[in-house]
Scaffold this motif. Structure first.
Motif, PDB file in Angstrom:
ATOM      1  N   HIS A 185       0.841  -1.205   0.000  1.00 41.38           N
ATOM      2  CA  HIS A 185       0.000   0.000   0.000  1.00 41.38           C
ATOM      3  C   HIS A 185       0.873   1.251   0.000  1.00 41.38           C
ATOM      4  N   ARG A 186       1.855   1.285   0.893  1.00 44.24           N
ATOM      5  CA  ARG A 186       2.715   2.454   1.003  1.00 44.24           C
ATOM      6  C   ARG A 186       3.520   2.697  -0.275  1.00 44.24           C
ATOM      7  N   ASP A 187       4.036   1.639  -0.871  1.00 40.85           N
ATOM      8  CA  ASP A 187       4.811   1.805  -2.098  1.00 40.85           C
ATOM      9  C   ASP A 187       3.933   2.263  -3.256  1.00 40.85           C
ATOM     10  N   PHE A 188       2.681   1.834  -3.263  1.00 38.55           N
ATOM     11  CA  PHE A 188       1.756   2.318  -4.293  1.00 38.55           C
ATOM     12  C   PHE A 188       1.469   3.801  -4.070  1.00 38.55           C
ATOM     13  N   GLU A 189       1.341   4.210  -2.817  1.00 37.39           N
ATOM     14  CA  GLU A 189       1.139   5.625  -2.516  1.00 37.39           C
ATOM     15  C   GLU A 189       2.362   6.463  -2.888  1.00 37.39           C
ATOM     16  N   ARG A 190       3.535   5.859  -2.831  1.00 35.53           N
ATOM     17  CA  ARG A 190       4.758   6.583  -3.224  1.00 35.53           C
ATOM     18  C   ARG A 190       4.935   6.611  -4.743  1.00 35.53           C
ATOM     19  N   GLY A 191       4.108   5.883  -5.454  1.00 34.64           N
ATOM     20  CA  GLY A 191       4.249   5.805  -6.899  1.00 34.64           C
ATOM     21  C   GLY A 191       5.328   4.843  -7.335  1.00 34.64           C
ATOM     22  N   LYS A 192       5.758   3.939  -6.432  1.00 34.41           N
ATOM     23  CA  LYS A 192       6.835   2.999  -6.749  1.00 34.41           C
ATOM     24  C   LYS A 192       6.319   1.693  -7.350  1.00 34.41           C
ATOM     25  N   ILE A 193       5.019   1.488  -7.284  1.00 28.14           N
ATOM     26  CA  ILE A 193       4.409   0.304  -7.886  1.00 28.14           C
ATOM     27  C   ILE A 193       3.421   0.788  -8.950  1.00 28.14           C
ATOM     28  N   SER A 194       3.436   0.173 -10.103  1.00 28.86           N
ATOM     29  CA  SER A 194       2.532   0.588 -11.172  1.00 28.86           C
ATOM     30  C   SER A 194       1.104   0.170 -10.843  1.00 28.86           C
ATOM     31  N   GLU A 195       0.148   0.859 -11.445  1.00 23.28           N
ATOM     32  CA  GLU A 195      -1.259   0.471 -11.277  1.00 23.28           C
ATOM     33  C   GLU A 195      -1.465  -0.980 -11.686  1.00 23.28           C
ATOM     34  N   LYS A 196      -0.880  -1.361 -12.805  1.00 19.08           N
ATOM     35  CA  LYS A 196      -1.063  -2.719 -13.325  1.00 19.08           C
ATOM     36  C   LYS A 196      -0.585  -3.756 -12.314  1.00 19.08           C
ATOM     37  N   ASP A 197       0.609  -3.550 -11.759  1.00 21.10           N
ATOM     38  CA  ASP A 197       1.160  -4.515 -10.798  1.00 21.10           C
ATOM     39  C   ASP A 197       0.372  -4.507  -9.490  1.00 21.10           C
ATOM     40  N   PHE A 198      -0.061  -3.332  -9.067  1.00 12.92           N
ATOM     41  CA  PHE A 198      -0.844  -3.236  -7.840  1.00 12.92           C
ATOM     42  C   PHE A 198      -2.166  -3.984  -7.998  1.00 12.92           C
ATOM     43  N   ILE A 199      -2.856  -3.719  -9.089  1.00  7.50           N
ATOM     44  CA  ILE A 199      -4.151  -4.372  -9.307  1.00  7.50           C
ATOM     45  C   ILE A 199      -3.976  -5.887  -9.397  1.00  7.50           C
ATOM     46  N   VAL A 241       4.388  13.039  -5.843  1.00 12.68           N
ATOM     47  CA  VAL A 241       5.541  13.672  -5.187  1.00 12.68           C
ATOM     48  C   VAL A 241       6.664  12.665  -4.936  1.00 12.68           C
ATOM     49  N   GLY A 242       6.287  11.400  -4.673  1.00 15.50           N
ATOM     50  CA  GLY A 242       7.286  10.366  -4.418  1.00 15.50           C
ATOM     51  C   GLY A 242       7.621  10.183  -2.947  1.00 15.50           C
ATOM     52  N   PHE A 243       6.895  10.867  -2.086  1.00 14.81           N
ATOM     53  CA  PHE A 243       7.035  10.727  -0.635  1.00 14.81           C
ATOM     54  C   PHE A 243       5.656  10.569  -0.019  1.00 14.81           C
ATOM     55  N   VAL A 244       5.619   9.977   1.176  1.00 17.68           N
ATOM     56  CA  VAL A 244       4.374   9.896   1.931  1.00 17.68           C
ATOM     57  C   VAL A 244       4.574  10.576   3.284  1.00 17.68           C
ATOM     58  N   LYS A 245       3.488  11.117   3.825  1.00 22.02           N
ATOM     59  CA  LYS A 245       3.524  11.583   5.209  1.00 22.02           C
ATOM     60  C   LYS A 245       3.807  10.387   6.106  1.00 22.02           C
ATOM     61  N   PRO A 246       4.634  10.515   7.123  1.00 23.71           N
ATOM     62  CA  PRO A 246       5.237  11.738   7.671  1.00 23.71           C
ATOM     63  C   PRO A 246       6.647  12.030   7.172  1.00 23.71           C
TER      64      PRO A 246
END
Length: 206
Positions: free
Chosen positions: A51-65, A141-146
């Motif tokens: 989940h976190r890596d998908f939020e960071r944009g490190k996992i593609s939509e295709k791979d996440f799904i 952005v490539g980062f997540v809070k915090p």
């Protein structure tokens, strides 16, 4: 009276402006097979780094799904997953009603841990988003809070000092991280408390 000068008000999205409820997703999945939703959420939480890596944009939509459909035992289709998973949002109309009033006096920014699927299918059609001067979405952005980088992305754009920003988020840890960088912060617990906190700082919303 507050001695602090505020120039930018930064809002979180989920549970502040748009409440969400994953029970909606669970119930939808359970219509395909009893317990499917609960089993999925258990796997999701056990593998929260996905989940976190998908939020960071490190996992593609295709791979996440593809991973999500595996956890759902391929009992639902890709289209169904996207629809159910993005159908969890509602509007906090009281808080949203403050935005045009605040915009008269301050820069407005949105800062959210989110992902491209929720953006495209869950909330991007909401008109109130147009009131923000810029959206800072974790997967872009490539980062997540915090993490510091996501807050600095706002500063790099606003060109304002840290002290001129105030952050409103429902998660105390994320508010505290902003404060550590020199921002002010309010933990959102409800509309009435938010009004009290804004008034205490002489923030204008008329």
């Amino acid at each position: 009276m507050s001695n602090r000068k505020y120039s930018a008000i930064v809002f979180d999205l989920g549970q502040v402006l748009i409440p969400f409820d994953y029970k909606i997703f669970i119930d939808a999945a359970n219509k395909h097979q009893q317990g499917l939703g609960e089993n999925f959420v258990k796997k999701y939480n056990e593998n929260y780094s996905v989940h976190r890596d998908f939020e960071r944009g490190k996992i593609s939509e295709k791979d996440f799904i593809a991973q999500m459909l595996d956890w759902l035992e391929h009992k639902i289709t890709e289209d169904e997953f996207v629809r159910y998973w993005s159908g969890i949002f509602s509007l906090n109309k009281d808080v949203i009603s403050l935005l045009p009033k605040l915009k008269k006096h301050y820069k407005l920014y949105l800062l959210s841990n989110t992902n491209s699927i929720h953006q495209k299918y869950g909330y991007q059609h909401y008109e109130f988003l147009k009131l923000f001067d810029k959206l800072f979405l974790s997967h872009e952005v490539g980062f997540v809070k915090p993490e510091e980088g996501i807050y600095r992305a706002v500063e790099n754009y606003s060109k304002l000092s840290s002290e001129e920003h105030i952050f409103i988020d429902d998660i105390a840890e994320y508010v505290e991280a902003a404060k550590q960088l020199g921002w002010d912060g309010i933990q959102f617990t409800g509309y009435d408390n938010l009004i009290t906190e804004l008034n205490a700082r002489d923030i204008l919303f008329l």
